[in-house]
Design a protein around this motif. Structure first.
Motif, PDB file in Angstrom:
ATOM      1  N   GLY A   1      -0.071   1.105  -5.116  1.00 26.84           N
ATOM      2  CA  GLY A   1      -0.341   1.358  -3.701  1.00 26.84           C
ATOM      3  C   GLY A   1      -1.774   1.134  -3.269  1.00 26.84           C
ATOM      4  O   GLY A   1      -2.173   1.525  -2.175  1.00 26.84           O
TER       5      GLY A   1
ATOM      6  N   LEU B   1       0.823  -1.213   0.000  1.00 24.63           N
ATOM      7  CA  LEU B   1       0.000   0.000   0.000  1.00 24.63           C
ATOM      8  C   LEU B   1       0.861   1.270   0.000  1.00 24.63           C
ATOM      9  O   LEU B   1       2.063   1.222   0.274  1.00 24.63           O
ATOM     10  CB  LEU B   1      -0.921   0.004   1.231  1.00 24.63           C
ATOM     11  N   THR B   2       0.213   2.396  -0.296  1.00 17.01           N
ATOM     12  CA  THR B   2       0.922   3.681  -0.460  1.00 17.01           C
ATOM     13  C   THR B   2       1.831   4.005   0.721  1.00 17.01           C
ATOM     14  O   THR B   2       2.990   4.369   0.533  1.00 17.01           O
ATOM     15  CB  THR B   2      -0.109   4.819  -0.661  1.00 17.01           C
ATOM     16  N   LYS B   3       1.333   3.859   1.946  1.00 10.55           N
ATOM     17  CA  LYS B   3       2.156   4.195   3.120  1.00 10.55           C
ATOM     18  C   LYS B   3       3.362   3.274   3.230  1.00 10.55           C
ATOM     19  O   LYS B   3       4.461   3.695   3.585  1.00 10.55           O
ATOM     20  CB  LYS B   3       1.319   4.135   4.401  1.00 10.55           C
ATOM     21  N   GLU B   4       3.146   1.984   2.918  1.00 12.32           N
ATOM     22  CA  GLU B   4       4.243   1.011   2.987  1.00 12.32           C
ATOM     23  C   GLU B   4       5.288   1.299   1.906  1.00 12.32           C
ATOM     24  O   GLU B   4       6.494   1.167   2.147  1.00 12.32           O
ATOM     25  CB  GLU B   4       3.685  -0.408   2.846  1.00 12.32           C
ATOM     26  N   ILE B   5       4.821   1.728   0.742  1.00 14.21           N
ATOM     27  CA  ILE B   5       5.741   2.118  -0.336  1.00 14.21           C
ATOM     28  C   ILE B   5       6.622   3.273   0.152  1.00 14.21           C
ATOM     29  O   ILE B   5       7.842   3.273  -0.025  1.00 14.21           O
ATOM     30  CB  ILE B   5       4.963   2.526  -1.619  1.00 14.21           C
TER      31      ILE B   5
ATOM     32  N   THR C   1       5.942  -1.994  -7.732  1.00 10.63           N
ATOM     33  CA  THR C   1       4.632  -2.655  -7.777  1.00 10.63           C
ATOM     34  C   THR C   1       3.846  -2.217  -9.015  1.00 10.63           C
ATOM     35  O   THR C   1       4.010  -1.084  -9.479  1.00 10.63           O
ATOM     36  CB  THR C   1       3.818  -2.325  -6.507  1.00 10.63           C
TER      37      THR C   1
END
Length: 332
Positions: free
Chosen positions: A315, A87-91, A311
């Protein structure tokens, strides 16, 4: 000669014989993440370790997709199992820590809704009924079966589901409630699917959800519920066929491993990942997931060889991606 001197002498002899350094040099590959992906990864790891005769140790944890990504994006693990895309935050977390990665789909899962085998009234369930049962507004209010459907008995609903760090939780809430992590909180939650299996198996009024492999292992204790995607359509049971033909919606989903690019430079990690792409499809089928077509694993290896990092999902944990659509996206 006293005891300490004896021990020192033995240690010196063992070292001289080259035994201790050999043990100390056992290389370790650290994997964590999704409990859904765990059965495949664990199977691959066991076979790989046997093949390497103990020269390489592979540790496989199950802290959930979200928990796994937290460790992965802190550069603490080599590989992360995920039952949804990053997901965006993890990216952003990975980028901040300088962690680059390869996204490798390894199989498809049919996220399965289960009940106790003694439940005689639930023949199928609609996505709308699941939403009534699981949405945040249901907390403390929708407590009996008849509140979901008047045809069902006035008996307490006992719910069991994935914990908040689980990719299964993210995917189910997105697919059923329309928003990832949007869920009632008054249910028994666990990242360990075996806890959920036991909970449903021990309560006639229970309903739960988790990856298909855990249902397939426990068919004597559980009953899968056919899912009705839209009113008027027939209910569809999870199976290899319904995942492949795209009819099991919206709960069929791709599952992944993410490989730390820096770790891939280590020969033992590279060898393990290549072995995973070859042995993974057979093991995925053995543990009752749906292997991807052979071309998908070749594409994964090509991405590794060409250094195609990142990815293809932007995200977002998308719902309803079919095997065909996933392959088309990965091939670009």
């Amino acid at each position: 000669m006293n005891k300490l001197t004896q021990l020192a002498t033995v240690a010196a002899l063992v070292t001289a014989a080259g035994v201790l350094p050999c043990v100390a040099q056992a290389q370790v590959i650290k994997i964590d993440g999704s409990s859904t992906v765990f059965p495949i990864t664990e199977g691959v790891a066991e076979d790989f370790q046997k093949m390497k005769k103990g020269a390489i140790k592979v540790t496989v944890g199950i802290s959930g997709t979200g928990g796994g990504f937290k460790k992965f994006c802190r550069d603490e693990t080599d590989i992360s199992g995920a039952s949804r895309p990053i997901l965006t935050k993890e990216i952003a977390d990975c980028k901040a820590a300088g962690v680059e990665y390869f996204e490798l789909p390894v199989a498809f899962d049919a996220l399965t809704v289960v009940i106790n085998p003694k439940n005689t009234f639930l023949k199928q369930i609609t996505v709308a009924e699941l939403k009534t049962m699981w949405e945040p507004a249901a907390q403390g209010k929708v407590m009996t079966w008849d509140q979901v459907n008047p045809a069902w008995p006035k008996a307490p609903i006992k719910l069991f589901g994935a914990g908040a760090d689980s990719g299964t939780f993210d995917y189910f809430t997105e697919a059923i409630n329309g928003k990832a992590k949007a869920s009632r909180g008054d249910f028994t939650a666990s990242e360990d699917d075996n806890v959920l299996v036991t909970g449903v198996a021990n309560d006639v009024n229970a309903l739960g959800y988790f990856g298909y492999a855990y249902y397939a292992e426990n068919t004597a204790k559980l009953k899968a519920v056919p899912i009705v995607e839209k009113a008027g359509k027939p209910g569809v049971l999870p199976s290899e066929q319904t995942v492949i033909d795209g009819s099991y919606q919206p709960l069929a989903r791709p599952i992944f491993i993410y490989v730390n690019a820096k770790s891939l430079a280590k020969p033992e990690v590279k060898e393990f990942v290549e072995y995973y792409m070859k042995a993974g499809p057979k093991i995925a089928k053995e543990v009752k997931y749906v292997p991807l077509p052979p071309k998908a694993y070749i594409t994964n290896l090509e991405h590794l060889a060409k250094g195609k990092k990142g990815t293809v999902f932007g995200g977002v944990a998308e719902v309803g991606v079919t095997i065909e659509a996933l392959q088309a996206r990965e091939a670009k």
